[in-house]
Design an enzyme around this catalytic site. Structure first.
Site, mmCIF file in Angstrom:
data_model
loop_
_atom_site.group_PDB
_atom_site.id
_atom_site.type_symbol
_atom_site.label_atom_id
_atom_site.label_comp_id
_atom_site.label_asym_id
_atom_site.label_seq_id
_atom_site.Cartn_x
_atom_site.Cartn_y
_atom_site.Cartn_z
ATOM 1 N N ARG A 313 -10.473 9.651 14.017
ATOM 2 C CA ARG A 313 -9.042 9.858 14.320
ATOM 3 C C ARG A 313 -8.459 8.776 15.232
ATOM 4 N NH1 ARG A 313 -10.265 15.490 14.805
ATOM 5 N NH2 ARG A 313 -9.900 16.474 12.796
ATOM 6 N N LYS A 335 1.421 -2.002 11.715
ATOM 7 C CA LYS A 335 1.309 -1.497 10.338
ATOM 8 C C LYS A 335 -0.068 -1.867 9.796
ATOM 9 C CE LYS A 335 5.992 -1.308 8.484
ATOM 10 N NZ LYS A 335 6.892 -1.827 7.448
ATOM 11 N N GLU A 377 7.049 -16.592 6.625
ATOM 12 C CA GLU A 377 7.375 -15.445 7.487
ATOM 13 C C GLU A 377 8.082 -15.903 8.763
ATOM 14 O OE1 GLU A 377 7.007 -12.315 6.602
ATOM 15 O OE2 GLU A 377 5.248 -12.073 5.314
ATOM 16 N N LYS A 419 9.737 -10.022 16.485
ATOM 17 C CA LYS A 419 9.211 -8.828 15.805
ATOM 18 C C LYS A 419 9.022 -7.688 16.813
ATOM 19 C CE LYS A 419 5.926 -7.048 12.535
ATOM 20 N NZ LYS A 419 4.878 -7.275 11.551
ATOM 21 N N GLU A 429 9.683 2.761 11.593
ATOM 22 C CA GLU A 429 10.619 2.490 10.498
ATOM 23 C C GLU A 429 11.329 3.765 10.047
ATOM 24 O OE1 GLU A 429 9.036 -0.554 7.945
ATOM 25 O OE2 GLU A 429 10.386 0.011 6.349
ATOM 26 N N ARG A 436 13.550 -1.450 11.727
ATOM 27 C CA ARG A 436 12.378 -2.241 11.377
ATOM 28 C C ARG A 436 12.403 -2.707 9.916
ATOM 29 N NH1 ARG A 436 6.104 -1.090 13.053
ATOM 30 N NH2 ARG A 436 5.335 -2.889 11.923
ATOM 31 N N ASN A 440 11.668 -6.582 6.272
ATOM 32 C CA ASN A 440 11.292 -6.687 4.864
ATOM 33 C C ASN A 440 12.188 -7.645 4.084
ATOM 34 O OD1 ASN A 440 9.170 -4.847 5.024
ATOM 35 N ND2 ASN A 440 10.577 -3.109 4.892
ATOM 36 N N HIS A 443 11.050 -9.112 0.874
ATOM 37 C CA HIS A 443 9.800 -8.459 0.494
ATOM 38 C C HIS A 443 9.909 -7.576 -0.739
ATOM 39 C CE1 HIS A 443 8.279 -10.188 4.123
ATOM 40 N NE2 HIS A 443 7.106 -9.588 4.006
ATOM 41 N N HIS A 447 7.023 -8.439 -3.070
ATOM 42 C CA HIS A 447 5.972 -7.480 -3.430
ATOM 43 C C HIS A 447 5.919 -7.273 -4.943
ATOM 44 C CE1 HIS A 447 5.497 -5.399 0.763
ATOM 45 N NE2 HIS A 447 4.943 -6.579 0.699
ATOM 46 N N HIS A 461 0.856 -14.046 -0.624
ATOM 47 C CA HIS A 461 1.904 -13.172 -0.089
ATOM 48 C C HIS A 461 3.084 -13.991 0.452
ATOM 49 C CE1 HIS A 461 3.781 -9.773 1.927
ATOM 50 N NE2 HIS A 461 3.790 -10.470 3.033
HETATM 51 N N1 LIG Z 1 0.786 -5.350 8.624
HETATM 52 C C1 LIG Z 1 1.849 -6.092 8.521
HETATM 53 O O1 LIG Z 1 2.826 -5.921 9.249
HETATM 54 C C2 LIG Z 1 1.884 -7.203 7.513
HETATM 55 C C3 LIG Z 1 2.909 -8.157 7.540
HETATM 56 C C4 LIG Z 1 2.856 -9.222 6.647
HETATM 57 C C5 LIG Z 1 1.805 -9.327 5.748
HETATM 58 N N2 LIG Z 1 0.825 -8.376 5.745
HETATM 59 C C6 LIG Z 1 -0.291 -8.465 4.805
HETATM 60 O O2 LIG Z 1 -1.038 -9.634 5.105
HETATM 61 C C7 LIG Z 1 -1.759 -10.010 3.939
HETATM 62 C C8 LIG Z 1 -1.700 -11.508 3.760
HETATM 63 O O3 LIG Z 1 -2.277 -12.098 4.888
HETATM 64 P P1 LIG Z 1 -2.822 -13.599 4.853
HETATM 65 O O4 LIG Z 1 -1.852 -14.451 4.187
HETATM 66 O O5 LIG Z 1 -3.244 -13.928 6.232
HETATM 67 O O6 LIG Z 1 -4.055 -13.501 3.840
HETATM 68 P P2 LIG Z 1 -5.634 -13.420 4.023
HETATM 69 O O7 LIG Z 1 -6.012 -12.537 5.104
HETATM 70 O O8 LIG Z 1 -6.187 -13.133 2.683
HETATM 71 O O9 LIG Z 1 -6.042 -14.908 4.407
HETATM 72 C C9 LIG Z 1 -5.801 -15.935 3.475
HETATM 73 C C10 LIG Z 1 -7.056 -16.752 3.196
HETATM 74 O O10 LIG Z 1 -7.292 -17.620 4.288
HETATM 75 C C11 LIG Z 1 -8.643 -17.512 4.724
HETATM 76 N N3 LIG Z 1 -8.617 -17.778 6.161
HETATM 77 C C12 LIG Z 1 -8.177 -16.966 7.133
HETATM 78 N N4 LIG Z 1 -8.182 -17.619 8.305
HETATM 79 C C13 LIG Z 1 -8.667 -18.848 8.065
HETATM 80 C C14 LIG Z 1 -8.894 -19.985 8.874
HETATM 81 N N5 LIG Z 1 -8.570 -20.005 10.166
HETATM 82 N N6 LIG Z 1 -9.416 -21.080 8.293
HETATM 83 C C15 LIG Z 1 -9.681 -21.104 6.964
HETATM 84 N N7 LIG Z 1 -9.461 -20.077 6.149
HETATM 85 C C16 LIG Z 1 -8.956 -18.958 6.696
HETATM 86 C C17 LIG Z 1 -9.057 -16.136 4.343
HETATM 87 O O11 LIG Z 1 -10.446 -16.056 4.198
HETATM 88 C C18 LIG Z 1 -8.318 -15.937 3.028
HETATM 89 O O12 LIG Z 1 -9.067 -16.498 1.990
HETATM 90 C C19 LIG Z 1 -1.151 -9.258 2.796
HETATM 91 O O13 LIG Z 1 -2.040 -8.261 2.385
HETATM 92 C C20 LIG Z 1 0.103 -8.647 3.385
HETATM 93 O O14 LIG Z 1 0.452 -7.427 2.773
HETATM 94 C C21 LIG Z 1 0.847 -7.337 6.602
#
Ligand SMILES: NC(=O)c1ccc[n+]([C@@H]2O[C@H](COP(=O)([O-])OP(=O)(O)OC[C@H]3O[C@@H](n4cnc5c(N)ncnc54)[C@H](O)[C@@H]3O)[C@@H](O)[C@H]2O)c1
Length: 563
Positions: A313, A335, A377, A419, A429, A436, A440, A443, A447, A461
């Site tokens: 939990r 999130k 972003e 943010k 949200e 909040r 998006n 997005h 998405h 993304h």
């Molecule tokens: N929670 C939230 O508020 C929120 C907001 C925006 C996006 N997201 C989510 O984030 C995700 C996308 O995140 P992302 O773009 O970071 O993708 P990711 O986590 O898949 O990372 C992208 C790639 O980069 C590699 N990588 C990471 N750090 C590295 C580094 N320092 N050096 C070399 N390679 C590295 C990873 O292994 C991966 O292959 C999506 O699932 C999206 O929905 C969440």
């Protein structure tokens, strides 16, 4: 020639301390025999600061020696007096303060030093310490037995705590002046991390931004971890690049660490992987105070965050984001979640981290394409509510993407601050308008595009968000909310930094109905109606539920979609 050098020296003296350290005292910590007093006195002279020895101050205040205080009143009484004296010294003018070996071990004293000063650990090997303290009768703890054994025990107990110091300098028997020079050099090259406080109705935490933070993660997290035990969740790519340094820094601070490594990429953000991790944590016997540490991009942050939110939990959760996208966006705000066949992020929870360490140094290993995707972003932040920040992006985006660490740090801080302010106002949200949900922007379209590709990595993304921003401005112009000039400016900037901004750049035919179908399954649907974030101009986003479906279809068709 000699005369020239002398003149230059006079005109531009070597700075004694970087500006970021000015106004703060320097507190030397370390075991007895490390040389805190002798190094401290010389350091103070070189820096033009007063020097004070905390033990001498205590003796003066008590009217007897440290040894006598120990003998008469015991160690706890001494520590309390020491804490009071050090707090008083820290409240005064900047100075160099040498502390007794146990001072930094006291959590309250350590917290006061962390707040008010720069701590510097003089780290000495056992053999040097033994040679220096043997035969010195006034050291109370040494008199309790064989110096070698006492020091070995103290090293085991205290080194993990000294490791929380801001700066660490290794000392040997290479002469006091050499040591002082190295201390001075270490202070000169020390760049304190920048900090941002996130204050929410349900939580309060710091985002720490700087270069090389992973090497100091144990020290930086020392004050916030409820238990000296963590479980790190990371992906295979990041594990190969950065995990060893994180483990070493936890080891230095005696933080017990277990780890789980999952395949890299969006495909790991699913219910099966989530269940495997939760069961793995339970099988290792995690306790409710064991923290989950996410080391990776947004995928790892979302996945590990949801694991932390739901295991027992709710476990404490730390974000160490390693992509630009996760540093500027996903690591802040709480999130968490995973994707399902029905859509993206449809299962999850709000779970705030207890700390975020954004080490911009790790961006050096991030592939250029990922860096650029994360930049979308940052642009989004300016477009939502900070026209000045968008202008900053226009000026500095290329430099940031070229690897300028200073610009990257600045952007991370500004985007996180923006943010944090939005989330602070609408943590879950729930606001019907302009809360909040504004985050998006771009997005809904983004998405939908990701869903079309099945999250297989062909479209990142951030890349989807870039196109989504272009479409959100297109829709806003179409509906008469926004001037076409602003849309052009946005497209120009996105194109200029090499981001995709228009659908046709994907070289693939999409069906407008299919994209709208994805949007209809998105969380942004309210009472069955599509919810869009639109703009009145750059930096003026708003939410709208009044968008006629035909207008969205028309926009998508105009952008090259089939009906
Ligand atoms: N929670 C939230 O508020 C929120 C907001 C925006 C996006 N997201 C989510 O984030 C995700 C996308 O995140 P992302 O773009 O970071 O993708 P990711 O986590 O898949 O990372 C992208 C790639 O980069 C590699 N990588 C990471 N750090 C590295 C580094 N320092 N050096 C070399 N390679 C590295 C990873 O292994 C991966 O292959 C999506 O699932 C999206 O929905 C969440």
């Amino acid at each position: 020639m000699t005369r020239n050098i002398a003149l230059n020296d006079e005109v531009s003296p070597v700075p004694r301390l970087p500006a970021a350290l000015a106004g703060r005292s320097i507190v030397l910590v370390g075991l007895m025999g490390a040389g805190k007093t002798s190094v401290g006195r010389r350091l103070a002279a070189r820096l033009g600061l007063p020097f004070v020895d905390a033990d001498s101050e205590i003796e003066q205040a008590a009217g007897c020696s440290v040894g006598e205080i120990f003998e008469r009143y015991g160690e706890p009484e001494f520590r309390e007096g020491e804490r009071r004296v050090i707090t008083r010294l820290l409240a005064g003018e900047p100075q160099v303060i040498a502390t007794g070996g146990g001072a930094f071990v006291c959590a309250e004293t350590r917290a006061a030093i962390r707040r008010e000063a720069i701590s510097l650990w003089l780290r000495c090997p056992h053999s040097v310490l033994v040679r220096r303290v043997t035969g010195r009768p006034h050291r109370p703890l040494i008199n309790q037995g064989d110096p070698g054994e006492v020091l070995a025990r103290l090293i085991e107990q205290r080194h993990p705590i000294y490791a929380e110091a801001d700066v660490i300098v290794d000392c040997n028997d290479d002469g006091i002046e050499h040591t002082v020079s190295r201390v001075q050099q270490a202070l000169l090259s020390y760049v304190p991390p920048r900090r941002l406080s996130v204050v929410l109705p349900s939580a309060r935490y710091e985002v720490v931004v700087g270069d090389g933070l992973i090497d100091r993660a144990g020290a930086l997290l020392g004050a916030v971890l409820p238990q000296k035990r963590v479980v790190v969740i990371t992906d295979e790519t990041v594990a190969g690049l950065h995990l060893p340094r994180l483990l070493a820094s936890f080891g230095e601070c005696s933080i017990a660490c277990e780890m789980f490594v999952v395949p890299a990429g969006e495909r790991s953000k699913n219910l099966d992987q989530y269940a495997e991790l939760v069961c793995g944590l339970l099988a290792r016997g995690v306790e409710r105070r064991t923290s989950v540490v996410a080391l990776g991009g947004g995928v790892i942050g979302d996945l590990a965050g949801f694991v932390a939110a739901s295991t027992m939990r709710g476990l404490p959760f730390v974000q160490i984001p390693t992509t630009l996208l996760s540093q500027v966006d996903s690591s802040v705000g709480g999130k968490t979640g995973v994707n399902t066949p029905q859509g993206k992020n449809l299962v999850g929870a709000f779970h705030q981290p207890i700390a975020v360490l954004a080490d911009v140094g790790v961006l050096r290993t991030l592939p250029e394409r990922e860096l650029r995707a994360g930049y979308a972003e940052i642009v989004k932040t300016g477009l939502i509510g900070d026209a000045g920040f968008f202008a900053w992006c226009e000026e500095n985006g290329a430099g940031l993407l070229g690897g300028d660490i200073g610009l990257q740090s600045e952007a991370v801080l500004r985007a996180c601050a923006f943010k944090a302010a939005v989330v602070g106002d609408d943590e879950r949200e729930m606001k019907p308008n302009d809360g909040r949900a504004l985050l998006n922007l771009g997005h809904s379209f983004g998405h939908a595009l990701e869903a079309e590709y099945g999250y297989d990595g062909r479209l990142l993304h951030g890349e989807a968000v870039g196109i989504g921003l272009g479409l959100a401005f297109g829709l806003s112009v179409r509906l008469g909310h926004c001037d076409g000039v602003d849309r052009e400016r946005v497209l120009n900037h996105l194109h200029g930094v090499g981001l995709l901004a228009e659908l046709h750049q994907l070289n693939r035919r999409f069906s407008a109905e299919s994209l709208i179908g994805h949007m209809a399954r998105d969380k942004k649907v309210r009472d069955g109606r599509l919810n869009f974030v639109l703009v009145r101009g750059i930096g003026q986003a708003f939410t709208s539920r009044e968008v006629p479906r035909e207008e969205v279809v028309a926009l998508l068709r105009e952008a090259g979609c089939e009906a």
